[in-house]
Design a protein around this motif. Structure first.
Motif, PDB file in Angstrom:
ATOM      1  N   ALA A  15      96.011 -10.794  21.199  1.00 29.73           N
ATOM      2  CA  ALA A  15      95.454  -9.449  21.323  1.00 29.73           C
ATOM      3  C   ALA A  15      96.231  -8.423  20.508  1.00 29.73           C
ATOM      4  CB  ALA A  15      95.428  -9.040  22.795  1.00 29.73           C
ATOM      5  N   ASP A  16      97.546  -8.671  20.305  1.00 31.80           N
ATOM      6  CA  ASP A  16      98.338  -7.681  19.564  1.00 31.80           C
ATOM      7  C   ASP A  16      98.194  -7.840  18.049  1.00 31.80           C
ATOM      8  OD1 ASP A  16      99.644 -10.043  19.340  1.00 31.80           O
ATOM      9  OD2 ASP A  16     101.561  -9.361  20.144  1.00 31.80           O
ATOM     10  N   THR A  17      97.390  -8.835  17.610  1.00 34.63           N
ATOM     11  CA  THR A  17      97.136  -8.989  16.178  1.00 34.63           C
ATOM     12  C   THR A  17      95.690  -8.684  15.820  1.00 34.63           C
ATOM     13  OG1 THR A  17      96.657 -11.353  16.435  1.00 34.63           O
ATOM     14  CG2 THR A  17      98.945 -10.729  15.976  1.00 34.63           C
ATOM     15  N   LEU A  18      94.799  -8.592  16.807  1.00 35.80           N
ATOM     16  CA  LEU A  18      93.414  -8.227  16.553  1.00 35.80           C
ATOM     17  C   LEU A  18      93.322  -6.736  16.302  1.00 35.80           C
ATOM     18  CD1 LEU A  18      91.537 -10.365  19.215  1.00 35.80           C
ATOM     19  CD2 LEU A  18      91.475 -10.676  16.747  1.00 35.80           C
ATOM     20  N   GLY A  19      92.581  -6.347  15.274  1.00 37.72           N
ATOM     21  CA  GLY A  19      92.510  -4.947  14.903  1.00 37.72           C
ATOM     22  C   GLY A  19      91.287  -4.250  15.460  1.00 37.72           C
ATOM     23  N   VAL A  20      91.483  -3.022  15.948  1.00 39.58           N
ATOM     24  CA  VAL A  20      90.393  -2.158  16.401  1.00 39.58           C
ATOM     25  C   VAL A  20      90.245  -1.059  15.366  1.00 39.58           C
ATOM     26  CG1 VAL A  20      89.546  -0.642  18.214  1.00 39.58           C
ATOM     27  CG2 VAL A  20      90.901  -2.657  18.811  1.00 39.58           C
ATOM     28  N   ARG A  21      89.176  -1.144  14.578  1.00 35.98           N
ATOM     29  CA  ARG A  21      89.002  -0.204  13.473  1.00 35.98           C
ATOM     30  C   ARG A  21      88.677   1.190  13.981  1.00 35.98           C
ATOM     31  NH1 ARG A  21      85.673  -2.058   8.264  1.00 35.98           N
ATOM     32  NH2 ARG A  21      87.386  -3.571   8.392  1.00 35.98           N
ATOM     33  N   ARG A  22      87.810   1.288  14.984  1.00 37.19           N
ATOM     34  CA  ARG A  22      87.466   2.593  15.571  1.00 37.19           C
ATOM     35  C   ARG A  22      87.504   2.453  17.090  1.00 37.19           C
ATOM     36  NH1 ARG A  22      84.426   2.562  10.884  1.00 37.19           N
ATOM     37  NH2 ARG A  22      84.478   4.504   9.671  1.00 37.19           N
ATOM     38  N   PHE A  23      88.007   3.493  17.729  1.00 32.85           N
ATOM     39  CA  PHE A  23      88.205   3.449  19.180  1.00 32.85           C
ATOM     40  C   PHE A  23      87.811   4.787  19.786  1.00 32.85           C
ATOM     41  CE2 PHE A  23      91.011   4.590  22.745  1.00 32.85           C
ATOM     42  CZ  PHE A  23      90.730   3.562  23.628  1.00 32.85           C
ATOM     43  N   ARG A  24      87.038   4.726  20.849  1.00 29.03           N
ATOM     44  CA  ARG A  24      86.692   5.925  21.625  1.00 29.03           C
ATOM     45  C   ARG A  24      86.795   5.607  23.107  1.00 29.03           C
ATOM     46  NH1 ARG A  24      84.356  10.347  19.154  1.00 29.03           N
ATOM     47  NH2 ARG A  24      83.764   9.997  16.977  1.00 29.03           N
ATOM     48  N   GLN A  25      87.248   6.581  23.856  1.00 31.63           N
ATOM     49  CA  GLN A  25      87.253   6.475  25.309  1.00 31.63           C
ATOM     50  C   GLN A  25      86.766   7.798  25.878  1.00 31.63           C
ATOM     51  OE1 GLN A  25      91.047   5.737  27.198  1.00 31.63           O
ATOM     52  NE2 GLN A  25      90.111   5.288  29.187  1.00 31.63           N
ATOM     53  N   ILE A  26      85.804   7.720  26.795  1.00 39.02           N
ATOM     54  CA  ILE A  26      85.270   8.904  27.465  1.00 39.02           C
ATOM     55  C   ILE A  26      85.544   8.751  28.958  1.00 39.02           C
ATOM     56  CG2 ILE A  26      83.241  10.310  27.919  1.00 39.02           C
ATOM     57  CD1 ILE A  26      81.979   9.226  25.392  1.00 39.02           C
ATOM     58  N   LEU A  27      86.263   9.713  29.504  1.00 41.51           N
ATOM     59  CA  LEU A  27      86.594   9.709  30.929  1.00 41.51           C
ATOM     60  C   LEU A  27      85.703  10.711  31.655  1.00 41.51           C
ATOM     61  CD1 LEU A  27      90.504   9.679  30.812  1.00 41.51           C
ATOM     62  CD2 LEU A  27      89.000   7.753  31.303  1.00 41.51           C
ATOM     63  N   LEU A  28      85.148  10.291  32.785  1.00 42.29           N
ATOM     64  CA  LEU A  28      84.383  11.170  33.666  1.00 42.29           C
ATOM     65  C   LEU A  28      85.093  11.242  35.007  1.00 42.29           C
ATOM     66  CD1 LEU A  28      82.225   9.608  31.709  1.00 42.29           C
ATOM     67  CD2 LEU A  28      80.540  10.688  33.195  1.00 42.29           C
ATOM     68  N   TRP A  29      85.115  12.418  35.593  1.00 43.64           N
ATOM     69  CA  TRP A  29      85.865  12.613  36.832  1.00 43.64           C
ATOM     70  C   TRP A  29      84.993  13.362  37.839  1.00 43.64           C
ATOM     71  CZ3 TRP A  29      91.218  15.503  37.115  1.00 43.64           C
ATOM     72  CH2 TRP A  29      91.793  15.253  38.367  1.00 43.64           C
ATOM     73  N   PRO A  30      84.205  12.686  38.662  1.00 46.75           N
ATOM     74  CA  PRO A  30      83.374  13.389  39.649  1.00 46.75           C
ATOM     75  C   PRO A  30      84.227  14.103  40.701  1.00 46.75           C
ATOM     76  CG  PRO A  30      82.628  11.119  39.316  1.00 46.75           C
ATOM     77  CD  PRO A  30      83.974  11.236  38.672  1.00 46.75           C
ATOM     78  N   LEU A  31      83.978  15.399  40.862  1.00 48.96           N
ATOM     79  CA  LEU A  31      84.711  16.218  41.821  1.00 48.96           C
ATOM     80  C   LEU A  31      83.729  17.009  42.673  1.00 48.96           C
ATOM     81  CD1 LEU A  31      87.462  17.648  39.443  1.00 48.96           C
ATOM     82  CD2 LEU A  31      87.786  15.850  41.138  1.00 48.96           C
ATOM     83  N   GLN A  32      84.118  17.250  43.911  1.00 47.93           N
ATOM     84  CA  GLN A  32      83.307  18.067  44.811  1.00 47.93           C
ATOM     85  C   GLN A  32      83.777  19.507  44.754  1.00 47.93           C
ATOM     86  OE1 GLN A  32      83.393  16.806  48.894  1.00 47.93           O
ATOM     87  NE2 GLN A  32      82.208  18.552  49.627  1.00 47.93           N
ATOM     88  N   LEU A  33      82.838  20.428  44.634  1.00 39.74           N
ATOM     89  CA  LEU A  33      83.151  21.852  44.613  1.00 39.74           C
ATOM     90  C   LEU A  33      82.945  22.431  46.003  1.00 39.74           C
ATOM     91  CD1 LEU A  33      81.415  22.826  41.264  1.00 39.74           C
ATOM     92  CD2 LEU A  33      83.865  22.597  41.675  1.00 39.74           C
ATOM     93  N   MET A  34      83.874  23.271  46.409  1.00 38.23           N
ATOM     94  CA  MET A  34      83.811  23.852  47.737  1.00 38.23           C
ATOM     95  C   MET A  34      82.924  25.094  47.726  1.00 38.23           C
ATOM     96  SD  MET A  34      85.550  21.503  48.883  1.00 38.23           S
ATOM     97  CE  MET A  34      85.368  21.994  50.600  1.00 38.23           C
ATOM     98  N   PRO A  35      82.112  25.306  48.771  1.00 36.35           N
ATOM     99  CA  PRO A  35      81.231  26.482  48.822  1.00 36.35           C
ATOM    100  C   PRO A  35      82.021  27.775  48.713  1.00 36.35           C
ATOM    101  CG  PRO A  35      80.644  24.893  50.527  1.00 36.35           C
ATOM    102  CD  PRO A  35      81.944  24.423  49.928  1.00 36.35           C
TER     103      PRO A  35
END
Length: 559
Positions: A15-35
Motif C-alpha cells: 500500500a505504501d508503494t501504490l500511487g494515488v494520483r488524485r485524492f478527495r475527502q468530503i466530511l459531513l457532520w450532522p448536528l442538531q440545532l437547539m430551538p
C-alpha cells in the motif's frame, strides 16, 4: 453477484508503494440545532448566522439557478435532471410561474448554504514523528434545512500524488470530532497527532487538541456529553455547543458518535494492483495495513462485495476496455475508486470526479439528513417525556404542546424529506438504497413513526378522558340541580312575595341568592366525582341499601 478475481498478496504492490494520483475527502457532520424561541415550530437558524458581527466568516451562497446565467453550466443541468421531480423541488425549489401562489413567485429550495473562504488548507500530522501532509481545502460549508433543526457542516479536502497507505490513514483518522480514548503516549486513539487549519498565506488559524485529556474528561463529567476538538469548535463559530458556557444565538449538539460520515475519491495509477484486503480497507475506511492480510475476519467479510460494493462498472483484469470504476458504501462512508489515467474519471466538469462532488454528494447528504432528522425527532420525544411530571399542571401543558408540535414536524418531514426513490438513474437509485439500508433509516423511520403514533394516541385518549370527566361532572350538577328545578316548577318561580319587599332588600336578596347558588354549584362540582360514585351505587341493584347509604356518607368522609 459473485466475488471478483482480485490479485493475491504475492502478486500485488504494498500500500505504501501504490500511487494515488488524485485524492478527495468530503466530511459531513450532522448536528442538531437547539430551538431559539419557545413555541415556534419553524426555527430559521440560518437567519441568525449573519448576527455574528464583523468577525463572522460565514456568507450565504446563492444557488446556480439564482446566480449569473453565465455560471450555469452543463454539470448543473446534469445534476438537476438526474433526480426525480419531488427531490428536485426539495433541492432546488420551483421556478416562477409554476406555482399556485397568487403572486406567481416560485418556491425557494429547502436548503440554505453558508460558506467560509478563509480556510484554504489543512496540515495533518498523522503520527508523532511523521512528516505532516498538507492538503487543500476546496469548501467549508454549512447546510441548513427548512423546517428541520438540523445543520450539516461539510468540509472538502483535496490532494494529489499520495501513496495509498497515507490516503487510507487520512481517511481513517481525519474525520474525528473528539477522541474516543487515549493511547499510552497521550495521543487521541484513532485521531491524527495534529490537525492545523491554514489560511491563504499559510498561517495557522486553529489546531487540534486531541491530547488534552483533562478537557474532555471534565466536560463529560460536568455536562454529561462529549465536547469537540478545538479545531472543529473554531471552524463552526459563531455557532457554539449547546452545553458550553459560550454565548451564541445558534447552538448545536451532537446526534451521533465521534466518527464523521465521509466520502472519498481516489484516482489510482494501478487499480489492478489492489488486493481484496486493500479494497476492504478502502470500502470500510479502515486503517492501512499489509495488503496481503484482511483487516477483519474472513467470516465477517464473506459478503463484503454483495453488501458494500456497486460493481456495475468494475471488472478486474479487463485491460483498457472499461473505465473500471468501483463504488463502495457502508453507511458512514462512500468511496469511489478508479483509474487516474482515464479522462472520464478525473474530469471535474463532465467526468466522474464532478459527479462525485455533486450528484453523489447530494445522495449522501440526503440520506444523512433523513437519519439526522429522525434522530432529532426521537430526541425531542424523549426530552418532552422526561420533563413530564403528572403532578404538575404546567408540565402537562408543556408536554402536550411539545408533542403536538413534534407530530406536526414529523408529518411535514414525512411528506417533504422522506423518499423511497430519488432517481431513475441506476447508480443513484441503487446507491441510495444501499446507503439507506446501511444507515438503518427505514427501521428508524418506523420506530419514530410508532413513537409519534403512541404519543398521538395518548393525547387523544387523554382528551377523551377529560371530556368524559367533564360530562360526568355536568351530569351530576344537572341531576342535583333537577331537585331545585322541580320544586320551583311545583310551587312556582316566586315562592316569596318579592313585589311587596323594598327594592334595596330585593337587590340584597338577589346578591345573596346568587352567591349561595354559585357556591352550591362549585361545591357540587368539587364533590362531583364522589357524587358520581354515589349515583352509580344507587343505580346498582346488586348493592344492599346499607352500601348505598355508605356511598352517600362517603361523599363527605372520603378524602
Amino acid at each position: 453477484m459473485t466475488d471478483l478475481a482480485l490479485p493475491e498478496a504475492g502478486d500485488s504492490l504494498r500500500a505504501d508503494t501504490l500511487g494515488v494520483r488524485r485524492f478527495r475527502q468530503i466530511l459531513l457532520w450532522p448536528l442538531q440545532l437547539m430551538p431559539q424561541a419557545e413555541g415556534v415550530q419553524i426555527q430559521r437558524h440560518w437567519e441568525r448566522m449573519g448576527d455574528g458581527g464583523e468577525g463572522n466568516p460565514w456568507r450565504e451562497v446563492a444557488d446556480e439557478f439564482a446566480g449569473d446565467a453565465q455560471e450555469f453550466r452543463e454539470r448543473h443541468y446534469a445534476e438537476f435532471v438526474n433526480f426525480l421531480p419531488y427531490v428536485q423541488r426539495v433541492l432546488y425549489g420551483t421556478g416562477k410561474g409554476i406555482t399556485d401562489r397568487a403572486d406567481g413567485a416560485g418556491v425557494d429550495s429547502a436548503l440554505r448554504v453558508f460558506r467560509r473562504t478563509d480556510v484554504r488548507g489543512v496540515r495533518i500530522t498523522l503520527e508523532r514523528r511523521s512528516a505532516p501532509v498538507e492538503l487543500g481545502v476546496a469548501h467549508v460549508d454549512l447546510y441548513f434545512f427548512f423546517d428541520l433543526d438540523v445543520v450539516i457542516p461539510v468540509v472538502e479536502i483535496v490532494g494529489a500524488d499520495l501513496d495509498l497507505a497515507t490516503a487510507q490513514d487520512i481517511l481513517f483518522r481525519f474525520g474525528r470530532a473528539y477522541p474516543p480514548s487515549w493511547e499510552a503516549d497521550g495521543r487521541g486513539a484513532h485521531c491524527p497527532w495534529l490537525v492545523e487549519w491554514l489560511g491563504a498565506d499559510g498561517d495557522v488559524l486553529a489546531r487540534s487538541d486531541y491530547e488534552a485529556r483533562a478537557k474532555y474528561l471534565d466536560f463529560v463529567r460536568e455536562h454529561r456529553t462529549p465536547t469537540v476538538a478545538a479545531h472543529w469548535e473554531w471552524l463552526l463559530r459563531p455557532m457554539v455547543q449547546h452545553h458550553s458556557n459560550e454565548l451564541g444565538t445558534v447552538r448545536y449538539r451532537q446526534l451521533e458518535y465521534h466518527r464523521l460520515p465521509t466520502m472519498a475519491y481516489l484516482a489510482l495509477d494501478d487499480i489492478d494492483a489492489l488486493t481484496r484486503a486493500d479494497w476492504v480497507r478502502l470500502g470500510l475506511v479502515a486503517p492501512p495495513g499489509d495488503s496481503g492480510v484482511l483487516p477483519y475476519s474472513e467470516q465477517h467479510l464473506a459478503d463484503f462485495e454483495q453488501r458494500h460494493c456497486f460493481d456495475r462498472y468494475f471488472e478486474p483484469g479487463c485491460g483498457k476496455r472499461w473505465m473500471n470504476t468501483r463504488l463502495m458504501c457502508s453507511g458512514h462512508s462512500f468511496v469511489m475508486v478508479g483509474r487516474g489515467t482515464e479522462e472520464r474519471f478525473v474530469d471535474v466538469e463532465s467526468g466522474l470526479q464532478g459527479q462525485f462532488r455533486h450528484q453523489y454528494f447530494l445522495v449522501f447528504l440526503l440520506t444523512h439528513v433523513q437519519k439526522a432528522a429522525l434522530l432529532m425527532l426521537s430526541d425531542r420525544l424523549v426530552v418532552a417525556l422526561s420533563h413530564l411530571d403528572i403532578q404538575r399542571v404546567e408540565t402537562i401543558r408543556h408536554f402536550k404542546r411539545d408533542i403536538r408540535q413534534t407530530l406536526e414536524i414529523f408529518l411535514r418531514f414525512n411528506h417533504r424529506y422522506w423518499f423511497h426513490e430519488i432517481s431513475n438513474q441506476v447508480q443513484l437509485r441503487d446507491l441510495y438504497r444501499m446507503l439507506t439500508s446501511h444507515l438503518g433509516s427505514g427501521v428508524l423511520f418506523e420506530e419514530v413513526r410508532d413513537e409519534v403514533k403512541d404519543m398521538g394516541q395518548y393525547l387523544e385518549s387523554d382528551t377523551l378522558r377529560r371530556q368524559a370527566n367533564t360530562v360526568v361532572r355536568l351530569t351530576v350538577v344537572t341531576m342535583f340541580g333537577l331537585i331545585g328545578t322541580v320544586l320551583t316548577g311545583v310551587f312556582g318561580m316566586n315562592l316569596f312575595d318579592f313585589p311587596g319587599i323594598p327594592w334595596l332588600v330585593q337587590v340584597l336578596l338577589f346578591a345573596l341568592v346568587a352567591v349561595a347558588v354559585t357556591a352550591l354549584l362549585f361545591y357540587t362540582l368539587a364533590k362531583s366525582k364522589a357524587l358520581a360514585d354515589f349515583l352509580d351505587a344507587v343505580s346498582d341493584t346488586r348493592l344492599p341499601v346499607r352500601a348505598k347509604f355508605k356511598a352517600f356518607f362517603d361523599v363527605w368522609t372520603r378524602p
